[in-house]
Design a protein around this motif. Structure first.
Motif, PDB file in Angstrom:
ATOM      1  N   UNK A 187       0.763  -1.194  -0.021  1.00 15.58           N
ATOM      2  CA  UNK A 187      -0.005   0.036  -0.203  1.00 15.58           C
ATOM      3  C   UNK A 187       0.776   1.191   0.012  1.00 15.58           C
ATOM      4  N   UNK A 188       0.297   2.444  -0.374  1.00 21.08           N
ATOM      5  CA  UNK A 188       1.014   3.747  -0.442  1.00 21.08           C
ATOM      6  C   UNK A 188       0.036   4.599   0.504  1.00 21.08           C
ATOM      7  N   UNK A 189       0.439   5.217   1.656  1.00 17.35           N
ATOM      8  CA  UNK A 189      -0.219   5.798   2.710  1.00 17.35           C
ATOM      9  C   UNK A 189       0.361   7.219   2.864  1.00 17.35           C
ATOM     10  N   UNK A 190      -0.560   8.006   3.602  1.00 18.37           N
ATOM     11  CA  UNK A 190      -0.203   9.343   3.650  1.00 18.37           C
ATOM     12  C   UNK A 190      -0.572   9.613   5.088  1.00 18.37           C
ATOM     13  N   UNK A 191       0.604  10.203   6.267  1.00 19.51           N
ATOM     14  CA  UNK A 191       0.473  10.735   7.424  1.00 19.51           C
ATOM     15  C   UNK A 191       0.516  12.059   7.488  1.00 19.51           C
ATOM     16  N   UNK A 192      -0.587  12.848   8.211  1.00 18.52           N
ATOM     17  CA  UNK A 192      -0.719  14.219   8.327  1.00 18.52           C
ATOM     18  C   UNK A 192      -0.486  14.534   9.689  1.00 18.52           C
ATOM     19  N   UNK A 193       1.064  15.113  10.011  1.00 23.44           N
ATOM     20  CA  UNK A 193       1.361  15.349  11.227  1.00 23.44           C
ATOM     21  C   UNK A 193       0.429  16.537  12.001  1.00 23.44           C
ATOM     22  N   UNK A 194      -0.606  17.230  11.385  1.00 18.74           N
ATOM     23  CA  UNK A 194      -1.215  18.180  12.032  1.00 18.74           C
ATOM     24  C   UNK A 194      -2.417  17.701  12.613  1.00 18.74           C
ATOM     25  N   UNK A 195      -2.858  16.493  12.150  1.00 18.92           N
ATOM     26  CA  UNK A 195      -4.124  15.901  12.541  1.00 18.92           C
ATOM     27  C   UNK A 195      -3.851  14.358  13.129  1.00 18.92           C
ATOM     28  N   UNK A 196      -2.517  14.001  12.863  1.00 19.44           N
ATOM     29  CA  UNK A 196      -2.225  12.667  13.080  1.00 19.44           C
ATOM     30  C   UNK A 196      -3.296  11.478  12.770  1.00 19.44           C
ATOM     31  N   UNK A 197      -3.706  11.870  11.453  1.00 17.21           N
ATOM     32  CA  UNK A 197      -4.588  10.872  10.616  1.00 17.21           C
ATOM     33  C   UNK A 197      -3.767  10.204   9.605  1.00 17.21           C
ATOM     34  N   UNK A 198      -4.005   9.009   9.314  1.00 15.54           N
ATOM     35  CA  UNK A 198      -3.374   8.170   8.197  1.00 15.54           C
ATOM     36  C   UNK A 198      -4.466   7.781   7.489  1.00 15.54           C
ATOM     37  N   UNK A 199      -4.189   8.142   5.797  1.00 18.54           N
ATOM     38  CA  UNK A 199      -4.777   7.618   4.750  1.00 18.54           C
ATOM     39  C   UNK A 199      -4.326   6.748   3.795  1.00 18.54           C
ATOM     40  N   UNK A 200      -5.073   5.666   3.546  1.00 17.00           N
ATOM     41  CA  UNK A 200      -4.500   4.790   2.592  1.00 17.00           C
ATOM     42  C   UNK A 200      -4.878   5.232   1.114  1.00 17.00           C
ATOM     43  N   UNK A 201      -3.783   5.443   0.289  1.00 20.31           N
ATOM     44  CA  UNK A 201      -4.094   6.135  -0.892  1.00 20.31           C
ATOM     45  C   UNK A 201      -4.197   5.014  -2.037  1.00 20.31           C
ATOM     46  N   UNK A 202      -3.353   3.947  -1.994  1.00 23.17           N
ATOM     47  CA  UNK A 202      -3.225   3.037  -3.091  1.00 23.17           C
ATOM     48  C   UNK A 202      -3.237   1.477  -2.335  1.00 23.17           C
ATOM     49  N   UNK A 203      -3.800   0.428  -2.885  1.00 24.28           N
ATOM     50  CA  UNK A 203      -3.808  -0.843  -2.071  1.00 24.28           C
ATOM     51  C   UNK A 203      -3.298  -1.593  -3.508  1.00 24.28           C
ATOM     52  N   UNK A 204      -3.082  -2.991  -3.074  1.00 26.16           N
ATOM     53  CA  UNK A 204      -2.801  -4.029  -4.189  1.00 26.16           C
ATOM     54  C   UNK A 204      -1.500  -3.798  -4.882  1.00 26.16           C
ATOM     55  N   UNK A 205      -0.448  -3.263  -4.339  1.00 27.91           N
ATOM     56  CA  UNK A 205       0.687  -2.963  -4.945  1.00 27.91           C
ATOM     57  C   UNK A 205       1.604  -4.130  -4.899  1.00 27.91           C
ATOM     58  N   UNK A 206       2.399  -4.134  -5.690  1.00 24.73           N
ATOM     59  CA  UNK A 206       3.622  -5.678  -5.920  1.00 24.73           C
ATOM     60  C   UNK A 206       4.709  -5.122  -5.331  1.00 24.73           C
ATOM     61  N   UNK A 207       5.025  -5.343  -4.147  1.00 23.54           N
ATOM     62  CA  UNK A 207       5.918  -4.829  -3.134  1.00 23.54           C
ATOM     63  C   UNK A 207       6.284  -3.410  -3.080  1.00 23.54           C
ATOM     64  N   UNK A 208       5.776  -2.731  -2.538  1.00 26.39           N
ATOM     65  CA  UNK A 208       5.665  -1.214  -2.699  1.00 26.39           C
ATOM     66  C   UNK A 208       7.117  -0.808  -1.915  1.00 26.39           C
ATOM     67  N   UNK A 209       7.981  -0.534  -2.795  1.00 29.41           N
ATOM     68  CA  UNK A 209       9.544  -0.250  -2.175  1.00 29.41           C
ATOM     69  C   UNK A 209       9.848   1.186  -2.263  1.00 29.41           C
ATOM     70  N   UNK A 210       9.215   1.940  -2.818  1.00 31.00           N
ATOM     71  CA  UNK A 210       9.727   3.478  -2.945  1.00 31.00           C
ATOM     72  C   UNK A 210       8.778   4.338  -3.083  1.00 31.00           C
ATOM     73  N   UNK A 211       8.656   5.588  -2.672  1.00 31.98           N
ATOM     74  CA  UNK A 211       7.974   6.674  -2.739  1.00 31.98           C
ATOM     75  C   UNK A 211       8.678   8.071  -2.795  1.00 31.98           C
TER      76      UNK A 211
END
Length: 337
Positions: A187-211
């Protein structure tokens, strides 16, 4: 613009580059050795004063390079209640890493000085600018505990943290099984330090190794090691919250790093021939591309790592700093631009 001065045959966007000669196109400047017997400077980071590089190591510690006289010195650690007697000196794929930590992706928030770390076992953590113990921020998403966090980047404008879970099925100690399984639970995810919320942006990735996020924060790139490709996820504009193919490669991409011009360096381990056994030789490459996905340069990293896989390529002032999960050192290489 294509630079045809590399060693392998690589397919990018369906175009094959056939090499005319076999000289190395990069010169090794130095190898930055981790304290023995540590291994795995998989990702590198530089602070706002260009200090570093900082890197994680196999025993759960983060080190800062303090110059040729001091070398790497201990800066931080990711696991809460880490026991130095048990943890110091363990090498990669030890079962103790689940307790001691295994920092992989690193990135600074230059506005606050905080260092964010994707730890394979401890989740997303934050280290203060002075170093020391990390604060654990996120250990799960959508109610499911993380199994294997991998890569990380910080938006330099917003401070948003983008990170990847390589797999939600396997852990880093199961890496070879993960690779042979053709797993696609990343998966690709995003963390918002101002709200401490985590959002999943993309799923079903084949070994997500870089961003990596681009310089205006309009999109993020995520690499899929097992699918030989880079996807682009749009964060802003009319295509926001959609994804598309950005680059198809002839090898397995790992970390992605943005340079000062807004281009991206991708570490690619090009296979020599058909898919090899686990420890067969690879030819490590650095691929530099524009924001539009146009290949600008392909640099051989064999001068720095031989036939070991490279995990990252980062350009600082015209010099490439490269990391590897397999070696005990990072390499500094000067390519021909």
């Amino acid at each position: 613009m294509w630079k045809l001065n590399t060693i392998p045959i690589i397919a990018i966007l369906g175009v094959f580059i056939f090499l005319l000669s076999s000289p190395s196109n990069a010169r090794l400047i130095n190898r930055l050795q981790l304290p023995s017997p540590l291994t795995g400077p998989e990702s590198l980071a530089f602070d706002s004063n260009s200090g570093g590089p900082y890197t994680g190591a196999s025993d759960g510690r983060i080190f800062k390079y303090a110059g040729p006289n001091e070398g790497f010195t201990e800066f931080a650690y990711t696991a809460p209640n880490r026991n130095k007697t048990i943890c110091d000196g363990i090498t990669d794929f030890s079962s103790l890493q689940a307790t001691c930590g295994r920092p992989l992706g690193l990135g600074f928030n230059y506005q606050t000085g905080d260092l964010y770390v994707a730890d394979a076992y401890q989740g997303l953590v934050k280290v203060p600018s002075k170093g020391g113990p990390a604060t654990q921020l996120v250990t799960s998403a959508q109610g499911t505990p993380f199994r294997f966090l991998s890569a990380l980047d910080v938006d330099p404008v917003t401070g948003m943290v983008y990170f990847t879970e390589a797999s939600s099925t396997y852990q880093i100690r199961d890496l070879q099984t993960l690779i042979t399984s053709r797993d696609s639970s990343g998966s690709l995810l995003r963390f918002d330090p101002s709200t401490n919320q985590t959002t999943v942006l993309l799923k079903s990735l084949s070994l997500a190794s870089g961003v990596a996020v681009n310089r205006d924060g309009s999109f993020a790139l995520v690499s899929e090691f097992l699918a030989n490709r880079i996807q682009r996820f749009w964060l802003k504009g009319p295509r926001a919250n959609t994804s598309e193919l950005f680059l198809q490669l002839g090898g397995s991409p790992e970390n992605i790093k943005r340079n000062s011009r807004g281009e991206f360096w991708i570490a690619v381990n090009n296979l020599l021939g058909p898919p090899p056994p686990p420890r067969a030789p690879v030819l490590p490459l650095g691929v530099r591309v524009s924001e539009a996905g146009i290949v600008i340069q392909i640099a051989s990293l064999a001068e720095g790592f031989g036939t070991e896989a490279a995990s990252e390529v980062q350009e600082i002032n015209g010099t490439l700093y490269t990391g590897s999960l397999r070696t005990s050192y990072a390499s500094i290489i000067r390519p021909f631009f």
